[in-house]
Design an enzyme around this catalytic site. Structure first.
Site, mmCIF file in Angstrom:
data_model
loop_
_atom_site.group_PDB
_atom_site.id
_atom_site.type_symbol
_atom_site.label_atom_id
_atom_site.label_comp_id
_atom_site.label_asym_id
_atom_site.label_seq_id
_atom_site.Cartn_x
_atom_site.Cartn_y
_atom_site.Cartn_z
ATOM 1 N N GLU A 1 -0.094 -5.916 7.764
ATOM 2 C CA GLU A 1 -1.328 -6.220 6.722
ATOM 3 C C GLU A 1 -1.204 -7.746 6.741
ATOM 4 O OE1 GLU A 1 -0.187 -3.815 3.299
ATOM 5 O OE2 GLU A 1 0.823 -5.255 2.412
ATOM 6 N N ASP B 1 4.388 3.684 2.058
ATOM 7 C CA ASP B 1 4.815 2.057 2.072
ATOM 8 C C ASP B 1 6.053 1.623 1.593
ATOM 9 O OD1 ASP B 1 4.361 -0.572 2.513
ATOM 10 O OD2 ASP B 1 2.337 -0.857 1.598
ATOM 11 N N ARG C 1 -1.765 -2.767 11.079
ATOM 12 C CA ARG C 1 -2.563 -2.854 9.923
ATOM 13 C C ARG C 1 -3.181 -4.007 9.607
ATOM 14 N NH1 ARG C 1 -3.342 -0.747 5.773
ATOM 15 N NH2 ARG C 1 -1.958 -1.199 4.213
ATOM 16 N N ARG D 1 -1.820 8.383 0.489
ATOM 17 C CA ARG D 1 -0.573 7.552 0.525
ATOM 18 C C ARG D 1 0.257 7.764 -0.915
ATOM 19 N NH1 ARG D 1 0.276 0.828 -0.272
ATOM 20 N NH2 ARG D 1 0.509 1.463 -2.639
ATOM 21 N N HIS E 1 -4.705 5.993 -2.540
ATOM 22 C CA HIS E 1 -3.350 5.845 -3.157
ATOM 23 C C HIS E 1 -3.146 6.801 -4.186
ATOM 24 C CE1 HIS E 1 -2.811 1.245 -2.118
ATOM 25 N NE2 HIS E 1 -3.680 1.899 -0.977
ATOM 26 N N HIS F 1 -5.811 -2.977 6.730
ATOM 27 C CA HIS F 1 -5.567 -3.039 5.234
ATOM 28 C C HIS F 1 -6.738 -3.150 4.572
ATOM 29 C CE1 HIS F 1 -3.622 -6.384 2.136
ATOM 30 N NE2 HIS F 1 -3.278 -5.030 1.976
ATOM 31 N N TRP G 1 9.350 -8.930 -1.526
ATOM 32 C CA TRP G 1 8.546 -7.980 -2.355
ATOM 33 C C TRP G 1 7.662 -6.974 -1.556
ATOM 34 C CZ3 TRP G 1 3.182 -7.686 -3.162
ATOM 35 C CH2 TRP G 1 2.788 -6.847 -4.153
ATOM 36 N N ASP H 1 -7.508 -6.299 -2.895
ATOM 37 C CA ASP H 1 -7.682 -7.781 -2.660
ATOM 38 C C ASP H 1 -8.500 -8.115 -1.285
ATOM 39 O OD1 ASP H 1 -4.877 -6.898 -2.087
ATOM 40 O OD2 ASP H 1 -4.846 -8.438 -0.866
ATOM 41 N N HIS I 1 7.106 -1.571 2.082
ATOM 42 C CA HIS I 1 6.760 -2.963 1.482
ATOM 43 C C HIS I 1 7.741 -3.780 1.900
ATOM 44 C CE1 HIS I 1 3.880 -5.827 -0.771
ATOM 45 N NE2 HIS I 1 2.946 -4.722 -0.445
ATOM 46 N N GLU J 1 -7.620 2.202 4.979
ATOM 47 C CA GLU J 1 -7.017 2.161 3.492
ATOM 48 C C GLU J 1 -8.165 1.921 2.558
ATOM 49 O OE1 GLU J 1 -4.380 -1.002 2.522
ATOM 50 O OE2 GLU J 1 -3.453 0.018 0.780
ATOM 51 N N GLU K 1 5.072 2.976 6.487
ATOM 52 C CA GLU K 1 4.600 1.226 6.689
ATOM 53 C C GLU K 1 5.446 0.285 6.061
ATOM 54 O OE1 GLU K 1 0.960 0.737 4.279
ATOM 55 O OE2 GLU K 1 1.074 -1.211 4.335
ATOM 56 N N TYR L 1 7.274 -1.041 -5.969
ATOM 57 C CA TYR L 1 5.930 -1.386 -5.507
ATOM 58 C C TYR L 1 5.105 -0.070 -5.623
ATOM 59 C CZ TYR L 1 2.375 -1.617 -2.257
ATOM 60 O OH TYR L 1 0.984 -1.418 -1.615
ATOM 61 N N ASN M 1 -4.815 -13.207 -1.619
ATOM 62 C CA ASN M 1 -4.189 -12.789 -2.892
ATOM 63 C C ASN M 1 -2.967 -13.988 -3.485
ATOM 64 O OD1 ASN M 1 -3.918 -11.175 -4.959
ATOM 65 N ND2 ASN M 1 -3.016 -9.389 -4.155
HETATM 66 O O1 KDG Z 1 -2.048 -8.655 -1.562
HETATM 67 C C1 KDG Z 1 -0.979 -7.771 -1.281
HETATM 68 C C2 KDG Z 1 -1.499 -6.371 -1.138
HETATM 69 O O2 KDG Z 1 -2.864 -6.175 -0.704
HETATM 70 C C3 KDG Z 1 -0.581 -5.395 -0.935
HETATM 71 O O3 KDG Z 1 0.753 -5.581 -1.453
HETATM 72 C C4 KDG Z 1 -1.022 -3.998 -0.820
HETATM 73 O O4 KDG Z 1 0.955 -3.154 0.797
HETATM 74 C C5 KDG Z 1 -0.398 -3.078 0.156
HETATM 75 C C6 KDG Z 1 -1.230 -2.109 0.953
HETATM 76 O O5 KDG Z 1 -0.446 -1.323 1.655
HETATM 77 O O6 KDG Z 1 -2.407 -1.781 0.448
HETATM 78 MG MG MG Z 2 1.044 -2.302 2.607
#
Ligand code: KDG
Ligand code: MG
Length: 404
Positions: A264, A212, A285, A148, A123, A314, A404, A318, A214, A341, A238, A160, A38
């Site tokens: 991930e 998550d 993940r 989630r 999600h 994951h 991020w 993407d 992140h 997921e 996560e 996020y 991604n």
């Molecule tokens: O490419 C990055 C995303 O796939 C990511 O930010 C998604 O954190 C993510 C998740 O748990 O699906």
């Molecule tokens: Mg994630």
């Protein structure tokens, strides 16, 4: 002996950007592999086109392990997301070919089904708590059994996992530079327990809930968050800390009983080793797409099994339908499957990648078509050209770049 005769690197913007490797053997068997990274898609496309495709032509497609070792050890420069996404695509395409030649769905070659299906999590998101509760309700009505939850944080413009316009969330934005967002850990930490309390009050204690973070917290902040969420008995929390600092999780793990998931962004067994051997996490993940394909993910998941860690591959958008199918075949077969997921792809993506996998009553199943059970529709994929897109960059209020 059949040989790899053709290797095509297909780049499409069908729904979002995807890179797919298509191998064709001298007797006409086709295999697909997902090479999507991604926001850095073209780097992997070039790695494949310029460095791997010339090495693949003429090779025996049956020699999956040897090809993996040849591309990994043979490069001298090992690991890294670009290299490993490219190797993953080759590996998965070869497994697809082997299973198609055998006339079997891939999971049969991996030992056969260990369960009826792969429990999926959806999600749910909302800009505020009422919107989030509605979103959870909608997903439960669709049949999902694990959710989630991501929610807007009072005082922060965006966060996020939550779409600014309340529509479907897609983290990558088209444009020639990343979008920027602002992050405030203190505001988030104040809000998170109230958020989970509201969800539990509405949906009761049994619904498996995931969240998550992140990668945004320090180990102390992460420990404090995980402790504050213990009363709400999450299925997992996560990516509490930046993923490359694995030792940071020692402190978090010692501070809380909240189950932890991470990985991930990992692309090799070496990224997972400390976390698995020290039992610092509950779910790994890493994905087939980014961590070396079926061949390498099997090793990661075997080491995980030895240490009581389950899979949580994951599966954001993407990960292409090719990558998701590979995860499902592996997830169906392994003994230590945890959860998968699932972020449904757009209609454009589904049209470009016709697939045999299904979602029924909250369980994903890879289907019983030979191989991965995914094809690529060149015409549909070709209608959507690649367009540059980036994941956002995060800053603190004073402008400092943050994770991020
Ligand atoms: O490419 C990055 C995303 O796939 C990511 O930010 C998604 O954190 C993510 C998740 O748990 O699906
Ligand atoms: Mg994630």
């Amino acid at each position: 002996m059949p040989a790899i005769e053709k290797a095509e690197v297909l780049v499409t913007g069908a729904g979002r950007n995807f890179v797919t490797l298509r191998l064709t053997t001298s007797d006409g068997v086709v295999g697909l592999g997902d090479a999507t990274l991604n926001g850095r898609e073209l780097a992997v496309a070039s790695y494949l086109r310029d460095h791997l495709v010339p090495l693949l032509i003429g090779r025996d497609p049956a020699r999956i392990e040897d090809t993996w070792q040849y591309l990994y050890r043979g490069a001298y420069w090992r690991r890294g997301p670009v290299t490993m996404a490219a190797i993953s695509a080759v590996d998965v395409a070869l497994w697809d070919i082997k299973a198609r030649m055998a006339g079997m769905p891939l999971y049969q070659l991996l030992g056969g089904a260990s369960r009826r299906g792969c429990l999926a999590y959806a999600h749910a998101m909302g800009r505020n708590i009422p919107e989030l509760l509605d979103s959870i309700r909608t997903h439960l009505e669709t049949g999902y059994r694990a959710i989630r939850v991501q929610c807007g944080v009072p005082g922060m413009e965006s966060t996020y996992g939550v779409a600014a316009d309340g529509a479907n969330y897609e983290p990558a934005h088209q444009g020639l530079a990343p979008a920027e967002s602002t992050w405030d850990s203190a505001a988030y930490l104040r809000f998170a327990p109230a958020l989970m309390e509201a969800v539990r009050l509405e949906f009761g204690p049994e619904l498996p809930l995931l969240h998550d973070v992140h990668h945004r917290l320090t180990p102390r902040e992460a420990a404090s968050l995980a402790r504050s969420l213990e009363p709400f008995a999450l299925f997992w929390l996560e990516d509490v800390t930046p993923a490359e600092d694995q030792a940071a999780l020692r402190f978090v793990r010692a501070s809380t009983t909240t189950p932890l998931a991470i990985g991930e962004t990992f692309n090799s067994l070496w990224d997972c080793q400390l976390l698995l051997e020290e039992r610092l996490i509950d779910f790994i993940r890493a994905s087939v797409t980014h961590a070396g394909g079926i061949t390498h993910m099997r090793r990661i998941l075997s080491l995980a099994e030895l240490h009581g860690v389950r899979s949580g591959m994951h599966g954001a958008t993407d990960i292409s339908p090719v990558g998701l199918a590979a995860s499902l075949h592996l997830g169906l077969a392994i003994p230590n499957f945890g959860i998968q997921e699932h972020m449904p792809h757009s209609p454009e993506t589904d049209e470009a990648f016709p697939h045999a996998y299904t979602l029924t009553d909250g369980y994903l199943h890879p289907g019983d078509a030979p191989g991965l059970g995914v094809t690529i529709d060149d015409a549909a994929a070709g209608r959507h050209p690649y367009a540059a897109a980036y994941l956002p960059v995060n800053r603190l209020a004073d402008g400092t770049v943050h994770d991020w």
